[in-house]
Design a protein around this motif. Structure first.
Motif, short mmCIF file in Angstrom:
data_model
loop_
_atom_site.label_atom_id
_atom_site.label_comp_id
_atom_site.label_asym_id
_atom_site.label_seq_id
_atom_site.Cartn_x
_atom_site.Cartn_y
_atom_site.Cartn_z
N UNK A 136 1.01 -1.19 -0.02
CA UNK A 136 -0.06 0.35 0.06
C UNK A 136 0.88 1.25 0.19
N UNK A 137 0.66 1.93 -1.03
CA UNK A 137 1.57 3.37 -1.28
C UNK A 137 0.52 4.47 -0.54
N UNK A 138 1.27 5.39 0.40
CA UNK A 138 0.55 6.58 0.97
C UNK A 138 0.81 7.52 -0.14
N UNK A 139 -0.34 7.90 -0.79
CA UNK A 139 0.00 9.09 -1.75
C UNK A 139 -0.43 10.24 -1.39
N UNK A 140 -1.50 11.17 -1.91
CA UNK A 140 -2.02 12.23 -1.35
C UNK A 140 -3.19 12.78 -2.22
N UNK A 141 -4.48 13.06 -1.61
CA UNK A 141 -5.70 13.26 -2.41
C UNK A 141 -5.24 14.47 -3.44
N UNK A 142 -4.34 15.46 -3.25
CA UNK A 142 -4.17 16.60 -4.18
C UNK A 142 -3.44 16.09 -5.13
N UNK A 143 -3.12 14.97 -5.61
CA UNK A 143 -2.78 14.56 -6.72
C UNK A 143 -3.83 14.28 -7.98
N UNK A 144 -4.95 14.69 -7.38
CA UNK A 144 -6.19 14.82 -8.42
C UNK A 144 -6.04 16.60 -8.78
N UNK A 145 -5.20 17.33 -8.12
CA UNK A 145 -4.99 18.55 -8.61
C UNK A 145 -3.68 18.81 -8.31
N UNK A 146 -3.25 20.41 -7.91
CA UNK A 146 -1.79 20.45 -7.50
C UNK A 146 -1.89 21.16 -6.08
N UNK A 209 -9.52 14.82 8.91
CA UNK A 209 -9.46 13.32 9.29
C UNK A 209 -8.84 12.96 10.38
N UNK A 210 -8.35 11.65 10.69
CA UNK A 210 -7.49 11.34 11.85
C UNK A 210 -6.67 10.25 11.38
N UNK A 211 -5.51 9.78 12.00
CA UNK A 211 -4.77 8.76 11.43
C UNK A 211 -5.51 7.31 11.43
N UNK A 212 -6.67 7.39 11.96
CA UNK A 212 -7.33 5.80 12.20
C UNK A 212 -8.02 5.90 10.77
N UNK A 213 -8.57 6.92 10.30
CA UNK A 213 -9.17 6.99 9.04
C UNK A 213 -8.23 6.41 7.93
N UNK A 214 -6.96 6.61 8.12
CA UNK A 214 -6.13 5.96 7.13
C UNK A 214 -5.66 4.57 7.18
N UNK A 215 -5.48 4.31 8.58
CA UNK A 215 -4.98 3.00 8.94
C UNK A 215 -6.35 1.84 8.66
N UNK A 216 -7.52 2.43 8.60
CA UNK A 216 -8.65 1.51 8.42
C UNK A 216 -8.68 1.29 6.98
N UNK A 217 -8.23 2.33 6.02
CA UNK A 217 -8.37 2.17 4.61
C UNK A 217 -7.09 1.06 4.13
N UNK A 218 -5.89 1.28 4.96
CA UNK A 218 -5.00 0.34 4.70
C UNK A 218 -5.37 -1.12 5.04
N UNK A 219 -5.64 -1.23 6.11
CA UNK A 219 -6.28 -2.59 6.44
C UNK A 219 -7.45 -3.19 5.51
N UNK A 220 -8.06 -2.17 5.11
CA UNK A 220 -9.23 -2.66 4.09
C UNK A 220 -8.42 -3.31 2.67
N UNK A 221 -7.54 -2.48 2.29
CA UNK A 221 -6.82 -2.76 1.13
C UNK A 221 -6.10 -4.06 1.08
N UNK A 222 -5.37 -4.28 2.34
CA UNK A 222 -4.58 -5.46 2.64
C UNK A 222 -5.43 -6.72 2.80
N UNK A 223 -6.68 -6.43 3.29
CA UNK A 223 -7.39 -7.60 3.65
C UNK A 223 -8.17 -7.95 2.03
#
Ligand SMILES: NC(=O)c1ccc[n+]([C@@H]2O[C@H](COP(=O)([O-])OP(=O)(O)OC[C@H]3O[C@@H](n4cnc5c(N)ncnc54)[C@H](OP(=O)(O)O)[C@@H]3O)[C@@H](O)[C@H]2O)c1
Length: 250
Positions: A136-146, A209-223
């Motif tokens: 899982x790569x941590x990117x940035x939602x602003x890659x849809x813009x600048x 958001x908070x860091x748990x929002x991110x870790x939840x998504x990481x776990x979802x992708x890994x599972x």
């Protein structure tokens, strides 16, 4: 069908603090052994190693400064010490300020090296060495813009976004590559929460958001057993505001 994470081993880069720490603890909570990578934050990494181990899984420390190309051989080194790596979370990143008029090739290289090249080389090495795995790569939602205030950074994250898709295709099905696009989660090091709160109104969800929002998504992708090349925006809808490529500061 959800994949079982228990008993696997994950390398988390930049794990000692902030989002990396949250991801590491979330993985440990799922029964995953964690290799805690750090560059400068030895003390925080040591504390995290103990907290991870307290959850009943194994934990190790690995040091590498990606700006000094110490991503080279890191996967091999970590796998030799731990018996193998199943999961790679490319979280480490730099976030220096730069405006378009002030960017330099050296600055761009430094961002590219840490934020895009290191994740790529670690993933490529994982595939070479382990033959299979999940990334899982941590990117940035602003890659849809600048991001007009962090131009060298956002260019490096644009590259990581493209590499995520290319690696997803090239390395499937043995190595599964996905990504998470965080939005406003934590203020940059050195800034306080006011920095984020001032921007809350720009997010459709009207909060950060908070860091748990991110870790939840990481776990979802890994599972997940069927997501490949998926990049989840965990940003309260902020990416939807990037259709005009982000508000120009002028
Ligand atoms: N925070 C947000 O709201 C947000 C928003 C969008 C995207 N993201 C992305 O989400 C991820 C985590 O964000 P974060 O704010 O928690 O990250 P961060 O605190 O800015 O950085 C994470 C870690 O990266 C490591 N790192 C920095 N330079 C390095 C180098 N030269 N070599 C090796 N490691 C290095 C550091 O480890 P040491 O401390 O050990 O040196 C640092 O603790 C990043 O990829 C970031 O771009 C975050």
């Amino acid at each position: 069908m959800a994949s079982e994470l228990k008993g696997r081993t994950a390398l988390v880069t930049g794990a000692g603090k902030r989002i990396g720490r949250e991801i590491s603890l979330a993985l440990a909570g799922e029964g995953v052994n964690v290799i805690v990578h750090y560059s400068r934050s030895l003390k925080e990494a040591e504390e995290l190693k103990d907290e991870v181990a307290a959850k009943g899984v194994k934990s190790w420390l690995v040091k590498a400064d990606f700006d000094k190309k110490e991503y080279e051989g890191l996967v091999e080194r970590a796998a030799a010490a731990t018996g193998g790596i199943d999961i790679l979370v490319n979280n480490a990143s730099i976030f220096p300020m730069s405006r378009l008029d002030g960017i330099t090739l050296e600055g761009l290289f430094s961002n590219l090296r840490v934020n895009a090249w290191a994740p790529f080389e670690l993933t490529r090495d994982l595939r070479k060495l382990m033959k299979k795995g999940r990334v899982v790569n941590l990117i940035d939602s602003r890659t849809q813009g600048y991001d007009w205030s962090h131009v060298e950074y956002i260019l490096s994250k644009h590259l990581l976004a493209e590499l995520t898709k290319m690696m997803a295709i090239e390395y499937a099905p043995d190595v599964v590559v996905n990504g998470v696009n965080p939005g406003l989660i934590l203020p940059p090091p050195g800034k306080d929460m006011d920095y984020l709160e001032k921007m809350d109104s720009t997010v459709p969800r009207k909060r950060h958001g908070n860091p748990k929002d991110i870790s939840d998504a990481v776990l979802y992708l890994l599972k997940s057993d069927f997501l490949i090349g998926e990049v989840i925006n965990v940003d309260g809808g902020r990416h939807l505001m990037e259709y005009d490529r982000g508000p120009h500061p002028d």
